[in-house]
Design a protein around this motif. Structure first.
Motif, PDB file in Angstrom:
ATOM      1  N   ALA A 273       0.807  -1.220   0.000  1.00 12.94           N
ATOM      2  CA  ALA A 273       0.000   0.000   0.000  1.00 12.94           C
ATOM      3  C   ALA A 273       0.840   1.270   0.000  1.00 12.94           C
ATOM      4  CB  ALA A 273      -0.944  -0.012   1.204  1.00 12.94           C
ATOM      5  N   ASP A 274       2.028   1.224   0.574  1.00  5.69           N
ATOM      6  CA  ASP A 274       2.872   2.420   0.632  1.00  5.69           C
ATOM      7  C   ASP A 274       4.009   2.371  -0.392  1.00  5.69           C
ATOM      8  OD1 ASP A 274       4.302   0.383   1.774  1.00  5.69           O
ATOM      9  OD2 ASP A 274       4.915   1.489   3.567  1.00  5.69           O
ATOM     10  N   ASP A 275       3.846   1.562  -1.424  1.00  2.53           N
ATOM     11  CA  ASP A 275       4.907   1.402  -2.428  1.00  2.53           C
ATOM     12  C   ASP A 275       4.293   1.428  -3.826  1.00  2.53           C
ATOM     13  OD1 ASP A 275       7.466   0.970  -3.459  1.00  2.53           O
ATOM     14  OD2 ASP A 275       7.271  -1.220  -3.342  1.00  2.53           O
ATOM     15  N   THR A 276       3.682   2.560  -4.161  1.00  2.00           N
ATOM     16  CA  THR A 276       2.927   2.652  -5.411  1.00  2.00           C
ATOM     17  C   THR A 276       3.586   3.551  -6.458  1.00  2.00           C
ATOM     18  OG1 THR A 276       1.584   4.453  -4.489  1.00  2.00           O
ATOM     19  CG2 THR A 276       0.743   2.201  -4.238  1.00  2.00           C
ATOM     20  N   GLU A 277       4.832   3.971  -6.212  1.00  2.41           N
ATOM     21  CA  GLU A 277       5.526   4.828  -7.176  1.00  2.41           C
ATOM     22  C   GLU A 277       6.149   3.981  -8.287  1.00  2.41           C
ATOM     23  OE1 GLU A 277       5.580   8.180  -7.237  1.00  2.41           O
ATOM     24  OE2 GLU A 277       4.166   8.067  -5.553  1.00  2.41           O
ATOM     25  N   PHE A 278       5.988   4.433  -9.522  1.00  2.86           N
ATOM     26  CA  PHE A 278       6.564   3.751 -10.678  1.00  2.86           C
ATOM     27  C   PHE A 278       7.237   4.779 -11.579  1.00  2.86           C
ATOM     28  CE2 PHE A 278       3.747   0.583  -9.138  1.00  2.86           C
ATOM     29  CZ  PHE A 278       4.261  -0.631  -9.559  1.00  2.86           C
ATOM     30  N   PRO A 279       8.361   4.398 -12.200  1.00  2.00           N
ATOM     31  CA  PRO A 279       9.079   5.343 -13.062  1.00  2.00           C
ATOM     32  C   PRO A 279       8.347   5.556 -14.375  1.00  2.00           C
ATOM     33  CG  PRO A 279      10.093   3.184 -13.197  1.00  2.00           C
ATOM     34  CD  PRO A 279       9.033   3.081 -12.135  1.00  2.00           C
ATOM     35  N   ASP A 280       8.641   6.684 -15.007  1.00  2.00           N
ATOM     36  CA  ASP A 280       8.112   6.940 -16.353  1.00  2.00           C
ATOM     37  C   ASP A 280       9.097   6.528 -17.431  1.00  2.00           C
ATOM     38  OD1 ASP A 280       5.673   8.017 -15.481  1.00  2.00           O
ATOM     39  OD2 ASP A 280       6.598   9.969 -15.126  1.00  2.00           O
ATOM     40  N   ASP A 281      10.353   6.249 -17.016  1.00  2.00           N
ATOM     41  CA  ASP A 281      11.366   5.832 -17.982  1.00  2.00           C
ATOM     42  C   ASP A 281      11.036   4.455 -18.545  1.00  2.00           C
ATOM     43  OD1 ASP A 281      12.699   8.133 -17.321  1.00  2.00           O
ATOM     44  OD2 ASP A 281      14.020   7.147 -15.874  1.00  2.00           O
ATOM     45  N   ARG A 282      11.454   4.226 -19.773  1.00  2.33           N
ATOM     46  CA  ARG A 282      11.274   2.916 -20.379  1.00  2.33           C
ATOM     47  C   ARG A 282      12.411   1.996 -19.931  1.00  2.33           C
ATOM     48  NH1 ARG A 282       7.461   2.423 -23.918  1.00  2.33           N
ATOM     49  NH2 ARG A 282       8.365   0.491 -24.708  1.00  2.33           N
ATOM     50  N   PRO A 283      12.164   0.706 -19.853  1.00  5.13           N
ATOM     51  CA  PRO A 283      13.248  -0.220 -19.486  1.00  5.13           C
ATOM     52  C   PRO A 283      14.332  -0.212 -20.548  1.00  5.13           C
ATOM     53  CG  PRO A 283      11.340  -1.432 -20.288  1.00  5.13           C
ATOM     54  CD  PRO A 283      10.908   0.001 -20.148  1.00  5.13           C
ATOM     55  N   SER A 284      15.582  -0.287 -20.117  1.00  2.00           N
ATOM     56  CA  SER A 284      16.669  -0.238 -21.088  1.00  2.00           C
ATOM     57  C   SER A 284      17.861  -1.015 -20.561  1.00  2.00           C
ATOM     58  CB  SER A 284      17.073   1.213 -21.376  1.00  2.00           C
ATOM     59  OG  SER A 284      17.573   1.833 -20.197  1.00  2.00           O
ATOM     60  N   GLY A 285      18.768  -1.338 -21.475  1.00  2.00           N
ATOM     61  CA  GLY A 285      20.001  -2.001 -21.097  1.00  2.00           C
ATOM     62  C   GLY A 285      20.058  -3.438 -21.582  1.00  2.00           C
ATOM     63  N   LEU A 286      21.277  -3.973 -21.579  1.00  4.77           N
ATOM     64  CA  LEU A 286      21.524  -5.345 -22.019  1.00  4.77           C
ATOM     65  C   LEU A 286      22.276  -6.082 -20.917  1.00  4.77           C
ATOM     66  CD1 LEU A 286      22.807  -6.534 -25.477  1.00  4.77           C
ATOM     67  CD2 LEU A 286      23.996  -7.246 -23.394  1.00  4.77           C
ATOM     68  N   ARG A 287      21.768  -7.253 -20.529  1.00  2.00           N
ATOM     69  CA  ARG A 287      22.412  -8.039 -19.479  1.00  2.00           C
ATOM     70  C   ARG A 287      22.410  -9.518 -19.861  1.00  2.00           C
ATOM     71  NH1 ARG A 287      23.049  -4.501 -15.093  1.00  2.00           N
ATOM     72  NH2 ARG A 287      24.763  -5.931 -14.646  1.00  2.00           N
ATOM     73  N   LEU A 288      23.387 -10.244 -19.324  1.00  3.92           N
ATOM     74  CA  LEU A 288      23.458 -11.695 -19.475  1.00  3.92           C
ATOM     75  C   LEU A 288      23.147 -12.310 -18.111  1.00  3.92           C
ATOM     76  CD1 LEU A 288      26.691 -12.130 -21.651  1.00  3.92           C
ATOM     77  CD2 LEU A 288      24.318 -12.419 -22.402  1.00  3.92           C
ATOM     78  N   LEU A 289      22.008 -12.956 -18.000  1.00  7.34           N
ATOM     79  CA  LEU A 289      21.591 -13.550 -16.733  1.00  7.34           C
ATOM     80  C   LEU A 289      21.904 -15.041 -16.737  1.00  7.34           C
ATOM     81  CD1 LEU A 289      18.096 -11.858 -16.190  1.00  7.34           C
ATOM     82  CD2 LEU A 289      20.384 -11.010 -15.616  1.00  7.34           C
ATOM     83  N   PRO A 290      22.477 -15.558 -15.652  1.00  4.96           N
ATOM     84  CA  PRO A 290      22.882 -16.969 -15.606  1.00  4.96           C
ATOM     85  C   PRO A 290      21.692 -17.891 -15.351  1.00  4.96           C
ATOM     86  CG  PRO A 290      23.390 -15.920 -13.539  1.00  4.96           C
ATOM     87  CD  PRO A 290      22.868 -14.830 -14.434  1.00  4.96           C
ATOM     88  N   TYR A 291      21.987 -19.188 -15.268  1.00  6.22           N
ATOM     89  CA  TYR A 291      20.961 -20.163 -14.914  1.00  6.22           C
ATOM     90  C   TYR A 291      20.214 -19.713 -13.660  1.00  6.22           C
ATOM     91  CZ  TYR A 291      22.980 -23.844 -17.953  1.00  6.22           C
ATOM     92  OH  TYR A 291      23.426 -24.594 -19.009  1.00  6.22           O
TER      93      TYR A 291
END
Length: 391
Positions: A273-291
């Motif tokens: 209830a007290d955590d309703t802020e969201f960014p207006d920026d679009r998601p960006s970036g490149l990452r390699l996530l492991p298993y």
């Protein structure tokens, strides 16, 4: 209880951007030189790092802490003890922040016992209590292999505890092993450092001398809040899948807490209830996530995170985590694999689409970072990945 205010409408881009930031995948933890405390903070923020594959856990954590290497993750775990290795969500091996262990044990102990565990009738309730007490006594000041722990448990209880009655692939395990899940869930035992290739078990009190599990209701509330911080907005069914509990039970839990309803592309979900802020920026970036990276496993809905061809290529029967994934702008855009020989690490990346010059440069930088974390020299090949999914 859920608040009945005007429903907040969110886009998938807003949700994705917030999750990336909170997983330290768009803006990794910054500040002073990396240390064991900052490693633990990151692990806490993502609700634990899957650690069935130790090198994958080290990479998963290292990617989120600039300047970190696998040596720092190991130091945080075995020397500074800001991390603890134990069984977390879904009963799978995780690295958890040691400071969060009272919450985790309190929450896991309050979960409904799965029917598969109730059907294991090789121990009576009285025998289970005896075994748990014997385990606690045996590991209080020692790191013990399973074979050593068997000797200690049998000596404290009786020969019946060592009877080979538990099915174990092509072998049999001793009777007392039926209590191992309860021992882990209740905080009697956790993993100690490996002895060569052999795992050991020890007591969580060696990490937290004053360790006391948090009361169940408070622990469950804290766990939901942590989950929604990292993976929200989410539904009770998604939380249930992450924790491996019944969706109906998760719905009742959500109903008992102070949550706010939102919609993502018209679909209902919840945040604290007290955590309703969201960014207006679009998601960006490149990452390699492991298993089994936490972001790939925990984020829903699957069709948003694994769009189109990504679902066919990077999921294994709908299961996430079995393939290391290439993440571009917050969604899965390929798979990858690394093969190590000494200090040489050969990274093969199979994109599902064309990577422009800027993306290829970012990919090269990410591969270099993978090498730094794993303390080797990484090279990049763009091409087909022939390795199948990890079990």
């Amino acid at each position: 209880m859920r608040r009945a205010f005007a429903v907040i409408e969110l886009s998938w881009a807003q949700v994705s951007a917030r999750r990336l930031a909170r997983h330290r995948l768009s803006a990794p933890a910054s500040g002073a030189a990396p240390d064991a405390g900052r490693v633990a903070d990151v692990v806490s923020a993502i609700c634990g790092a899957h650690a069935q594959i130790a090198s994958a856990a080290e990479l998963s954590v290292g990617l989120r802490v600039p300047g970190a290497t696998r040596a720092l993750v190991r130091r945080a775990l075995w020397t500074d003890r800001t991390l603890v290795k134990t069984r977390g969500p879904r009963g799978t091996v995780h690295l958890l922040a040691a400071a969060d262990l009272p919450m985790w044990v309190g929450a896991l102990s309050a979960l409904p016992v799965p029917s598969s565990e109730r059907s294991v009738a090789v121990l009576t309730p009285q025998q289970t209590e005896q075994v748990l007490a014997a385990i606690a006594d045996a590991v209080a000041e020692a790191d013990l292999t399973t074979a050593e722990l068997t000797e200690e448990v049998v000596s404290r209880t009786g020969p019946w505890a060592g009877d080979l009655v538990m099915e174990a692939f092509q072998d049999k395990w001793p009777r007392w092993v039926a209590a191992m899940t309860a021992a882990t869930r209740s905080g009697v035992i956790c993993f100690g450092p490996n002895r060569g290739r052999v795992s050991t078990h020890t007591s969580p009190t060696r990490w937290l001398p004053d360790f006391v599990p948090m009361p169940g209701p408070a622990a469950l509330a804290a766990l939901v809040r942590g989950y929604l911080y990292a993976y929200g907005p989410a539904t009770p069914a998604q939380f249930a899948r992450w924790l491996a509990v019944a969706p109906g039970w998760a719905t009742l839990l959500f109903d008992s807490l102070d949550l706010t309803e939102v919609t993502v592309g018209g679909t209902r979900a919840w945040v604290a209830a007290d955590d309703t802020e969201f960014p207006d920026d679009r998601p960006s970036g490149l990452r390699l996530l492991p298993y089994f990276d936490a972001y790939a496993v925990g984020c829903h809905p699957r069709e948003r995170l694994f769009p189109g061809a990504a679902a066919d290529r990077a999921l294994a029967g709908g299961q996430a985590g079995n393939y290391p994934v290439l993440l571009v702008d917050g969604v899965v855009a390929g798979v990858w694999h690394q093969r190590r020989s000494g200090r040489s690490i050969r990274v093969t990346v199979e994109p599902l689409g064309t990577l422009g010059a800027a993306r290829q440069r970012a990919l090269g930088e990410e591969v270099e970072r993978v090498g730094e974390i794993l303390e080797g020299r990484a090279s990049l090949t763009i091409g087909a990945v022939s390795v199948g999914p990890h079990a």
